[in-house]
Design an enzyme around this catalytic site. Structure first.
Site, PDB file in Angstrom:
ATOM      1  N   SER A  83      62.571  24.124  41.410  1.00 42.50           N
ATOM      2  CA  SER A  83      63.469  24.903  42.273  1.00 42.50           C
ATOM      3  C   SER A  83      64.381  23.979  43.065  1.00 42.50           C
ATOM      4  CB  SER A  83      62.664  25.782  43.241  1.00 42.50           C
ATOM      5  OG  SER A  83      62.053  25.006  44.263  1.00 42.50           O
ATOM      6  N   GLY A  92      73.316  17.799  42.381  1.00 41.93           N
ATOM      7  CA  GLY A  92      72.616  16.880  41.490  1.00 41.93           C
ATOM      8  C   GLY A  92      71.127  16.784  41.699  1.00 41.93           C
ATOM      9  N   TYR A 123      67.761  24.526  30.863  1.00 44.08           N
ATOM     10  CA  TYR A 123      67.084  23.292  30.474  1.00 44.08           C
ATOM     11  C   TYR A 123      67.591  22.648  29.187  1.00 44.08           C
ATOM     12  CZ  TYR A 123      63.964  24.429  34.262  1.00 44.08           C
ATOM     13  OH  TYR A 123      63.461  24.698  35.509  1.00 44.08           O
ATOM     14  N   PHE A 410      52.321  29.234  33.660  1.00 42.74           N
ATOM     15  CA  PHE A 410      51.768  28.100  34.402  1.00 42.74           C
ATOM     16  C   PHE A 410      52.803  27.594  35.380  1.00 42.74           C
ATOM     17  CE2 PHE A 410      53.348  26.631  30.257  1.00 42.74           C
ATOM     18  CZ  PHE A 410      54.266  25.649  30.612  1.00 42.74           C
TER      19      PHE A 410
END
Length: 410
Positions: A83, A92, A123, A410
């Site tokens: 997060s 950044g 991602y 998870f």
């Protein structure tokens, strides 16, 4: 702004978790969930960005082992609780945490990193590829029957409390995990996640319930679920919200589905996060009445490409040179010769030979567990065939008999 990125200390865990809660909507975890995740926490594997005394960025990494094609359990960093505070976006912080985290994972000798993404677009730029799918179902049991395999009537289904049944359920889980790529091999303590039952997870339903499938006194499967009663003018419209269902053989699995589909006053069965090839799709009499939906599941990042490719087995003999692009983890970039005999040990080493395929590390991560075909990725323009025949050979070798799946978060 200047922030301090550092490894978490145990005393900072509450503030770190609070940053994560705020970034995911500001609803605090229940005391039960907070206690559970505190017991599973590995602060020495967690990173935090700090602006003075305030935690403004988080990224954790559980120490997992994940099943890969062939049945090996490969060390993997289970990336979690990533997060960035809304006040510190576009500075950044996420990139710096991903950079440090992948460097750390490499230093720990773990060839893989895996995660479940809150948003699928985040991602890919860090080399993760979507390697599994999750199947969501909503079955109208008033209009859908089941085709039961032989032996179903010989399976006894009995109730148990989730806590009393936990040991038996974990034994079933462990046996199934060895045959399903993408499944985490649960470390001690993680079995509690399966029976964690805060009210916030019930969505208005009952406390978690459990049944066991048995044959000759042996537990051969289990199901956990919530019941959500509801009524309208036409009568009962309740829902069985399935948390998990698992069987060691077709008859046990079918017996559990027969039970779930036959609970009085509950004409709807909902199931989230099932494998894409769940056999229930072949048990139901009318799949069109099942509201089937697929979504992305586990994302895989090859951290040590050579070790990762050598750790799994392959469905057919293979000798291919891969030209891999990896700007974020440049130690993986370049040409690798992957050789394997069907079902036996593989080897993956640096080479200067001419490549047969060209692809990115993220695309290779998507194909790694065998659920996404290299042929499909090539059709999307993400794999280039440089030697005639290399694509078909590699696509067959990388494929899996069963669809990979990660059964829990998870």
């Amino acid at each position: 702004m200047n922030t301090d990125l550092r490894v978490l200390t145990a005393s900072e865990w509450d503030a770190w978790l609070g940053c994560t809660e705020l970034a995911f909507g500001g609803v605090p975890l229940s005391p039960e969930s907070r206690e559970l995740y505190a017991s599973l926490a590995e602060p020495q594997r967690a990173l935090g960005h700090w602006d003075g005394a305030e935690c403004v960025g988080t990224a954790g990494a559980y120490s997992f082992r994940v099943t890969v094609p062939g049945g090996a359990a490969v060390p993997a960093a289970g990336v979690t609780m990533v997060s960035v505070a809304a006040t510190h976006r576009r500075q950044g912080l996420l990139t710096s945490m991903m950079r440090r985290q992948l460097d750390d994972v490499r230093s720990w000798g773990e060839p893989l990193a895996v995660l479940l993404a809150s948003e699928p677009g985040i991602y890919g730029r860090f080399g993760y590829g979507a390697a599994t799918s999750e199947l969501n179902l909503r079955i109208d049991t008033s209009r859908v029957g089941l085709a039961l395999p032989p032996g179903t009537d010989g399976v006894r289904v009995r109730r148990s409390s989730p806590e009393r049944a936990l040991g038996a359920c974990e034994a079933v889980y462990a046996r199934l995990a060895a045959g399903r790529p993408g499944t985490p091999v649960r470390r001690p303590g993680w079995e509690r996640v399966a029976v964690s039952d805060p009210e916030s997870r019930r969505e208005g339903g009952s406390p978690l319930q459990c049944v066991l499938a048995e044959r000759d006194g042996e537990v051969t499967g289990y199901a956990t679920f919530h019941l959500r009663p509801a009524w309208d003018d036409a009568g009962p419209r309740g829902t069985v919200a399935v948390r998990d269902v698992a069987g060691l053989d077709p008859a046990s699995y079918a017996a559990l589905w027969r039970f779930l589909s036959g609970i009085d006053l509950m004409p709807v069965v909902e199931c989230r996060n099932r494998p894409a090839d769940d056999p229930v799709l072949r048990l139901v009499s009318d799949v069109r009445r099942c509201e089937v939906r697929l979504r992305d599941g586990l994302y895989v990042r090859l951290v040590d490409l050579g070790a990762a490719l050598a750790a799994r087995s392959y469905r057919a003999p293979l000798d291919v040179v891969l030209d891999v692009q990896d700007a974020f983890c440049p130690w993986n970039a370049g040409r690798w010769r992957l050789t394997a005999d069907a079902g036996s040990a593989a080897a993956c080493r640096r080479t200067d030979d001419d490549p047969g395929l060209s692809l990115s590390a993220g695309v290779l991560g998507a194909a790694y567990l065998g659920g996404v075909s290299l042929t499909t990725l090539a059709a999307a323009g993400q794999v280039r065939e440089l030697r005639v025949g290399a694509l078909a050979e590699a696509a067959l070798a990388f494929s899996s008999d069963v669809q990979p799946w990660c059964p829990h978060g998870f």
